[in-house]
Design an enzyme around this catalytic site. Structure first.
Site, mmCIF file in Angstrom:
data_model
loop_
_atom_site.group_PDB
_atom_site.id
_atom_site.type_symbol
_atom_site.label_atom_id
_atom_site.label_comp_id
_atom_site.label_asym_id
_atom_site.label_seq_id
_atom_site.Cartn_x
_atom_site.Cartn_y
_atom_site.Cartn_z
ATOM 1 N N GLY A 46 -0.108 -10.959 -4.471
ATOM 2 C CA GLY A 46 1.005 -10.558 -3.629
ATOM 3 C C GLY A 46 0.914 -9.073 -3.332
ATOM 4 O O GLY A 46 0.351 -8.306 -4.122
ATOM 5 N N GLN A 51 4.215 -0.897 -0.964
ATOM 6 C CA GLN A 51 3.021 -0.555 -1.756
ATOM 7 C C GLN A 51 1.907 0.051 -0.896
ATOM 8 O O GLN A 51 0.969 0.642 -1.437
ATOM 9 C CB GLN A 51 2.464 -1.796 -2.469
ATOM 10 C CG GLN A 51 3.363 -2.316 -3.573
ATOM 11 C CD GLN A 51 2.728 -3.540 -4.215
ATOM 12 O OE1 GLN A 51 2.858 -4.638 -3.709
ATOM 13 N NE2 GLN A 51 2.037 -3.342 -5.321
ATOM 14 N N CYS A 88 0.357 -6.044 -11.325
ATOM 15 C CA CYS A 88 0.826 -5.506 -10.050
ATOM 16 C C CYS A 88 -0.268 -4.591 -9.523
ATOM 17 O O CYS A 88 -0.838 -3.817 -10.290
ATOM 18 C CB CYS A 88 2.120 -4.725 -10.285
ATOM 19 S SG CYS A 88 2.769 -3.947 -8.791
ATOM 20 N N LEU A 89 -0.561 -4.677 -8.222
ATOM 21 C CA LEU A 89 -1.631 -3.853 -7.660
ATOM 22 C C LEU A 89 -1.316 -2.357 -7.763
ATOM 23 O O LEU A 89 -2.225 -1.539 -7.697
ATOM 24 C CB LEU A 89 -1.891 -4.241 -6.197
ATOM 25 C CG LEU A 89 -2.541 -5.619 -5.992
ATOM 26 C CD1 LEU A 89 -2.620 -5.959 -4.512
ATOM 27 C CD2 LEU A 89 -3.930 -5.674 -6.629
ATOM 28 N N HIS A 130 8.901 -11.055 -7.908
ATOM 29 C CA HIS A 130 8.232 -9.759 -8.127
ATOM 30 C C HIS A 130 8.180 -8.961 -6.817
ATOM 31 O O HIS A 130 8.520 -7.776 -6.786
ATOM 32 C CB HIS A 130 6.815 -10.042 -8.672
ATOM 33 C CG HIS A 130 5.945 -8.838 -8.854
ATOM 34 N ND1 HIS A 130 5.418 -8.481 -10.076
ATOM 35 C CD2 HIS A 130 5.482 -7.909 -7.973
ATOM 36 C CE1 HIS A 130 4.680 -7.381 -9.928
ATOM 37 N NE2 HIS A 130 4.698 -7.018 -8.654
ATOM 38 N N GLU A 131 7.775 -9.637 -5.734
ATOM 39 C CA GLU A 131 7.603 -8.928 -4.458
ATOM 40 C C GLU A 131 8.952 -8.546 -3.837
ATOM 41 O O GLU A 131 9.080 -7.480 -3.243
ATOM 42 C CB GLU A 131 6.772 -9.765 -3.471
ATOM 43 C CG GLU A 131 5.365 -10.133 -3.953
ATOM 44 C CD GLU A 131 4.518 -8.950 -4.398
ATOM 45 O OE1 GLU A 131 4.689 -7.839 -3.858
ATOM 46 O OE2 GLU A 131 3.676 -9.130 -5.304
ATOM 47 N N HIS A 134 10.044 -5.357 -5.270
ATOM 48 C CA HIS A 134 9.389 -4.184 -4.659
ATOM 49 C C HIS A 134 10.194 -3.678 -3.463
ATOM 50 O O HIS A 134 10.270 -2.474 -3.229
ATOM 51 C CB HIS A 134 7.992 -4.556 -4.139
ATOM 52 C CG HIS A 134 6.892 -4.385 -5.142
ATOM 53 N ND1 HIS A 134 6.587 -3.170 -5.711
ATOM 54 C CD2 HIS A 134 6.012 -5.274 -5.660
ATOM 55 C CE1 HIS A 134 5.563 -3.324 -6.546
ATOM 56 N NE2 HIS A 134 5.187 -4.596 -6.541
HETATM 57 NI NI NI Z 1 3.689 -5.595 -7.578
#
Ligand code: NI
Length: 163
Positions: A46, A51, A88-89, A130-131, A134
């Site tokens: 994701g 991000q 998480c990226l 999660h997204e 963000h």
């Molecule tokens: Ni993330």
């Protein structure tokens, strides 16, 4: 398509709440395809627009061969709780067990501006939760114990200084 730079914690932009998407056109589609490409190259499941430094309510997800584009999401119901490891990226190399609802109801628009209202469960519910966090400036470490959070914060800040 272009590969976008992913912001890494503690970049302050990751804490800013995103704005609603109001324009559905070529520019949005280009952003979506660049975000998908960036997610595939980074081997993420994701990626949220904040991000990549774009403060819009939009995320993409890739799970079991399906590609998901979610715009202006609103989680209207949650049910149950499941714990699983999550990464998480924006936190390369960090994986921690996080509790998330087992099942969610989510309202959103797709990249054509069409409305959706769906029940989602299991791992995809975790990714959506999660997204969506963000987009509100919330990060997965916020769900950890203060001790774990401060350990990760120190580790990431040290890494940022040495890069
Ligand atoms: Ni993330």
């Amino acid at each position: 398509m272009a590969i976008l730079d992913i912001l890494v914690y503690p970049d302050p932009a990751l804490r800013e709440p995103a704005r609603e998407v109001t324009e559905f056109g070529g520019k949005l589609k280009k952003l979506v395809s660049d975000m998908c490409e960036t997610m595939y190259v980074s081997k993420g499941v994701g990626l949220a627009a904040p991000q990549v430094g774009v403060p819009l309510k939009l995320f993409v997800a890739d799970w079991e061969g399906g590609k998901y584009v979610v715009i202006n999401p609103e989680i209207t119901e949650t049910e149950g709780e499941e714990r699983a490891d999550e990464g998480c990226l924006s936190f390369p190399g960090i994986y921690e067990e996080v509790a998330r609802p087992g099942r969610i109801r989510i309202r959103y628009l797709d990249e054509d501006g069409e409305r959706h209202d769906e029940m989602v469960e299991g791992f995809l519910a975790r990714v959506y939760s999660h997204e969506t966090d963000h987009l509100n400036g919330k990060l997965f470490i916020d769900n950890l114990s203060p001790l774990k959070r401060s350990f990760i914060r120190k580790k990431m800040s040290k890494k940022a200084r040495s890069d």
